[in-house]
Design an enzyme around this catalytic site. Structure first.
Site, PDB file in Angstrom:
ATOM      1  N   HIS A 135      48.702  42.744  29.795  1.00  0.00           N
ATOM      2  CA  HIS A 135      47.860  42.388  30.941  1.00  0.00           C
ATOM      3  C   HIS A 135      46.495  43.066  30.930  1.00  0.00           C
ATOM      4  CE1 HIS A 135      50.561  40.007  33.536  1.00  0.00           C
ATOM      5  NE2 HIS A 135      51.534  40.751  33.037  1.00  0.00           N
ATOM      6  N   LYS A 170      39.745  42.513  45.793  1.00  0.00           N
ATOM      7  CA  LYS A 170      40.543  42.944  44.646  1.00  0.00           C
ATOM      8  C   LYS A 170      40.455  44.459  44.525  1.00  0.00           C
ATOM      9  CE  LYS A 170      38.263  40.107  42.114  1.00  0.00           C
ATOM     10  NZ  LYS A 170      38.873  39.314  41.045  1.00  0.00           N
ATOM     11  N   ARG A 171      41.315  45.015  43.724  1.00  0.00           N
ATOM     12  CA  ARG A 171      41.314  46.458  43.472  1.00  0.00           C
ATOM     13  C   ARG A 171      39.901  46.939  43.122  1.00  0.00           C
ATOM     14  NH1 ARG A 171      42.419  48.870  38.332  1.00  0.00           N
ATOM     15  NH2 ARG A 171      42.913  46.823  37.441  1.00  0.00           N
ATOM     16  N   LYS A 229      35.358  45.595  37.713  1.00  0.00           N
ATOM     17  CA  LYS A 229      35.413  44.444  38.625  1.00  0.00           C
ATOM     18  C   LYS A 229      34.097  44.269  39.372  1.00  0.00           C
ATOM     19  CE  LYS A 229      40.450  44.624  39.099  1.00  0.00           C
ATOM     20  NZ  LYS A 229      40.807  43.287  38.580  1.00  0.00           N
ATOM     21  N   THR A 257      44.136  36.402  39.280  1.00  0.00           N
ATOM     22  CA  THR A 257      44.900  35.360  39.967  1.00  0.00           C
ATOM     23  C   THR A 257      44.297  35.029  41.326  1.00  0.00           C
ATOM     24  OG1 THR A 257      46.450  37.063  40.746  1.00  0.00           O
ATOM     25  CG2 THR A 257      47.111  35.778  38.817  1.00  0.00           C
ATOM     26  N   LYS A 281      43.732  31.304  43.526  1.00  0.00           N
ATOM     27  CA  LYS A 281      44.074  31.066  44.938  1.00  0.00           C
ATOM     28  C   LYS A 281      42.855  30.561  45.703  1.00  0.00           C
ATOM     29  CE  LYS A 281      47.201  34.926  44.350  1.00  0.00           C
ATOM     30  NZ  LYS A 281      47.286  36.393  44.428  1.00  0.00           N
TER      31      LYS A 281
END
Length: 836
Positions: free
Chosen positions: A380, A571-572, A577, A679, A683
């Site tokens: 991952h 998100k985290r 990111k 992911t 969504k």
């Protein structure tokens, strides 16, 4: 005489539905609620011993939840009995995380119990939404890894695959996030403070695990005694995993750690009360918290033992199941598929070898063949720090037999490398399971690849980079083992349940086949030109935004304009990111309004949400900056009603279920080549948000499905990021782009921290002094250009909605049903086992 015509009594759709449910879930289904002996009333009175009128919201939630569990119980038992009788090949999915969220509404939906539930809620005058709020999000996961695992379990049950999830029953989640003076604060997430109505303890199926050490209390602290063997007891707690339609009900089995049923009575009787239960304290600490603080050696060690505990308990349990119906060990790969969700369960490789060598008394070659053919590994991440490496010394102290097995695996591996690539000692060092150095480590990703028959990435670009860069040498050794399985999400939770208004519009347009075959959404593509469908989409989005605004107002007192653009990044918190890049975009837009308040700019609300690891100081500083940025903008008259920034604390599944349907814009802006898949991007897409993002992870494939013209893509590609590493200089962008320079100067000047001078200097240093590793400044101008295109499109409401329809139409590939179908046929070779 003529034949007498018999007139059958007419039946209503409602009575037909209830009769079908009664037939499916067993004759013991009396009524969910109503008379005194109905399920809800009995649980409310007998479980809590309270008068019906005196019961509070929590008691009412537990009574409804237990009633739903009663309804599914016979089906759950039947599923397990059918699997035992048919003895099909079974999937065992090992994961350190299962981010399942709340279960009541999801189980009601998948069981098709809406008619019964609505009737009960109406008859009992229950506040359904209030009852749902009584259920905490299960503290069993943190981010995308755990949410993916939860989606996979849903899909496996829906597709009637004989499967079981294995995880740990964390007493506390990672932490509850609060914000104080802009800073993240971590509080205990005691999600099991009240009884969990879904779990079933199975103490009679406990497992005993041996460690090569024990613990004693000295000077108020626990100390390990190496070489003195001790035991841990794994007690399983089962949760139902309800497939859509309620046909197969699989199991998620979570292990809680206990000590053996004894304590040092002599010590206790002499007054050493704490020392007498030292082993018990140690054991129960093991599954206390998800992700202990790994900034300390003690926290890392606890994580290591957690991973072994999960693997040892799960393998003991699944081998026990296998042996019930199979006497031949050689049948193991034909009956069992074990999937390792990332490197965390990699100890399954030496543990399964230990079982086959020491308990089954098989020879090495046979045991190794069976191990490889039974195990599959999903990678991952491409981040080196996330490819776990555990100190060799820990294996020597805690798991010496496993280390012997690893050494032998490595010896044979390196011999084969030297035969195949003679003289290439560099390659030998790179593929070795042991990383040399002052302190040797075991490379868990290498062990997982070598010890399994399949290694898959989770998006096309991720799988390519994994093969060609991250583990290039091993991919060249075993090319046939590598494949791609692009992630997906379950449409039951993330569209049907989370977004009823849009689900209704879709079903009215194309029917309800999409619920179990998301590819059906492609039928929406020609309907993007239909004004009625576009109007339906527009109204559904407005309804979701209003619902979110109302919920936020009631929960936190914060007010947002549902007519503004809802622009989200949830998100985290991590540098790659690039929440900081998003914040820089907001600073630039803010500067534009400060300089010219008359420029045309649609009202915009920027939502940020996500947790920073407790020891990740820079991530916590990014949250602090977003909070201060929000306060500054909120206090400036120039931006009133035009820009609004909110950081939403305690991001979890339930918050995502509310915010994603309401979002207009999805930010997927990771540095290209760093996000494995993502992911949340899927969504947002299936809920009609438009994506502004980099060509990274699954976003690339999403744009291919919907058409790049319906995305706002920007920034460097993964190849450009890699190629520019040697010469990239963030100062060039600071010196040549006035808006970049103005934004950074404003931050450094203390404008956003007037009472905390210098607090954001580390951000400035990260971007300029230390080289901007994640290339924020390289992509900022391109990001702003994409943002300009986005704002121009939003001004054309009809065209915006048309592209939203096309995004939903293109999201069919990203169902976890499709992903699981690929795993089932291409990796596991497992077939459905329908429960009649």
């Amino acid at each position: 005489m003529g034949t007498k015509r018999v007139i059958e009594p007419s039946t209503s759709p409602k009575s037909d539905s209830i009769a079908r449910l009664r037939n499916q879930y067993g004759s013991s289904l009396i009524q969910l609620a109503g008379p005194e002996n109905a399920l809800y009333e009995r649980h409310l009175v007998f479980d809590n011993v309270v008068d019906l009128e005196a019961a509070g919201p929590r008691e009412r939630f537990e009574a409804i939840a237990r009633s739903v569990r009663d309804i599914l119980s016979q089906r759950w038992i039947k599923t397990e009995n059918i699997y035992a009788r048919e003895n099909p090949k079974r999937v065992y999915y090992l994961s350190m995380e299962f981010l399942i969220g709340r279960s009541l509404a999801n189980n009601v939906t998948n069981l098709l119990l809406d008619p019964l539930t609505k009737e009960a809620v109406k008859e009992k005058h229950l506040d359904w939404l209030g009852l749902l709020e009584q259920e905490p999000d299960a503290g069993l996961g943190n981010g995308g890894l755990g949410r993916l695992a939860a989606c996979f379990l849903d899909s496996m049950a829906t597709m009637q695959l004989p499967a079981m999830g294995y995880g740990l029953r964390y007493e506390y989640g990672i932490f509850k996030q609060t914000i104080r003076n802009g800073w993240q604060q971590e509080m205990p997430d005691n999600w099991l403070r009240r009884p969990d109505p879904w779990e079933v303890a199975r103490p009679h199926e406990k497992v005993e695990i041996k460690l090569n050490c024990c613990f004693e209390l000295r000077g108020g602290a626990l100390h390990a005694i190496i070489g003195k063997v001790s035991s841990l007891i794994g007690v399983p707690f089962d949760r139902p995993v309800v497939g859509y339609g309620g046909k197969n009900i699989n199991t998620l089995r979570l292990w809680a750690a206990n000590a053996p049923d004894y304590f040092e009575f002599q010590a206790f009787s002499h007054g050493d009360f704490v020392g007498a239960v030292a082993e018990t304290l140690t054991a129960e600490t093991l599954t206390r918290v998800l992700y202990p603080d790994d900034s300390t050696s003690l926290g890392q060690g606890l994580r290591f033992v957690q991973e072994y505990f999960l693997v040892a308990c799960s393998l003991a349990d699944l081998v026990r199941r296998f042996r019930r119906g199979n006497t031949d060990w050689n049948a193991l790969p034909e009956q069992v598929a074990i999937q390792l969700n990332d490197t965390h369960p990699t100890l399954a490789v030496p543990e399964l070898m230990r079982i086959l060598l020491d308990e089954a008394q098989l020879g090495w070659e046979t045991a190794w063949d069976l191990t490889q053919r039974t195990l599959g590994y999903t990678n991952h991440t491409l981040l080196p720090e996330a490819l776990e490496k555990w100190p060799l010394a820990w294996f020597e102290a805690l798991l010496p037999r496993h280390l012997e097995i690893i050494y032998e695996i490595n010896r044979r591996l390196l011999d084969s490398v030297r035969i195949r690539f003679p003289g290439d000692e560099g390659r030998v060092q790179r593929v070795s399971l042991i990383e040399e150095g002052a302190a040797k480590h075991v490379r868990m990703a290498n062990l997982a690849i070598v010890g399994s028959h399949s290694t898959n990435g989770v998006a096309a670009i991720h799988s390519k980079l994994l093969r060609t860069i991250t583990v290039k040498d091993l991919a060249e050794m075993f090319p046939e083992r590598f494949s791609n399985k692009t992630n997906g999400v379950t449409p039951r939770r993330w569209l049907l349940l989370a977004n009823p208004p849009l689900s209704h519009v879709i079903t009215e347009a194309i029917g309800d086949g999409w619920i179990t075959d998301l590819g059906e959404l492609s039928k929406l593509k020609p309907l993007a030109e239909d004004q009625g469908v576009r109007d339906g989409f527009r109204k559904a989005k407005r309804e979701a935004k209003s619902q979110f605004a109302n919920w936020l107002k009631s929960e936190s007192g914060q007010t947002v304009d549902p007519d503004s653009i809802f622009d989200c990044q949830i998100k985290r918190i991590h540098e790659y990111k690039r929440q900081l890049l998003n914040a820089l975009r907001v600073v630039v837009l803010y500067n534009r309004l400060r300089e010219n308040s008359k420029i045309e700019m649609a009202p915009r609300t920027f939502f940020f949400a996500g947790k920073a690891a407790p020891a990740y100081q820079l991530a916590k500083l990014i949250i602090k900056f977003i909070e201060n940025l929000a306060d500054t903008i909120d206090a400036d008259p120039a931006t009133q009603g035009r820009l609004n920034v909110l950081f939403l604390p305690e991001y979890d599944v339930s918050l995502a279920e509310r915010l994603i349907p309401a979002s207009d814009v999805s930010n997927q802006i990771s540095t290209a080549g760093y996000e494995a898949s993502g992911t949340s991007n899927m969504k947002f897409m299936m809920n009609g948000a438009l994506t502004i993002g980099t060509r990274d992870g699954a976003t690339i494939e999403m744009a291919q499905e919907a058409g790049e013209e319906n995305f706002f893509l920007f920034g460097l590609t993964a190849e450009q990021v890699a190629d520019s590493r040697g010469w990239y200089n963030p100062h060039w962008h600071y010196e040549h782009d006035p808006e970049t320079r103005a934004a950074l100067d404003l931050i450094l000047s203390g404008y956003f921290s007037p009472h905390e001078p210098g607090v954001f200097a580390p951000l400035y240093d990260t971007l300029l002094t230390y080289g901007d590793h994640y290339m924020h400044l390289a992509d900022l101008k391109s990001y702003l250009e994409a943002d300009q295109r986005l704002r121009e499109l939003y001004a054309d409401s009809d065209e915006w909605v048309r592209k939203a329809v096309l995004n939903v139409a293109g999201s069919g590939k990203f169902s976890s049903d499709r992903t699981i179908a690929e795993y089932a046929t291409q990796i596991w070779e497992v077939k459905p086992c329908p429960v009649p």
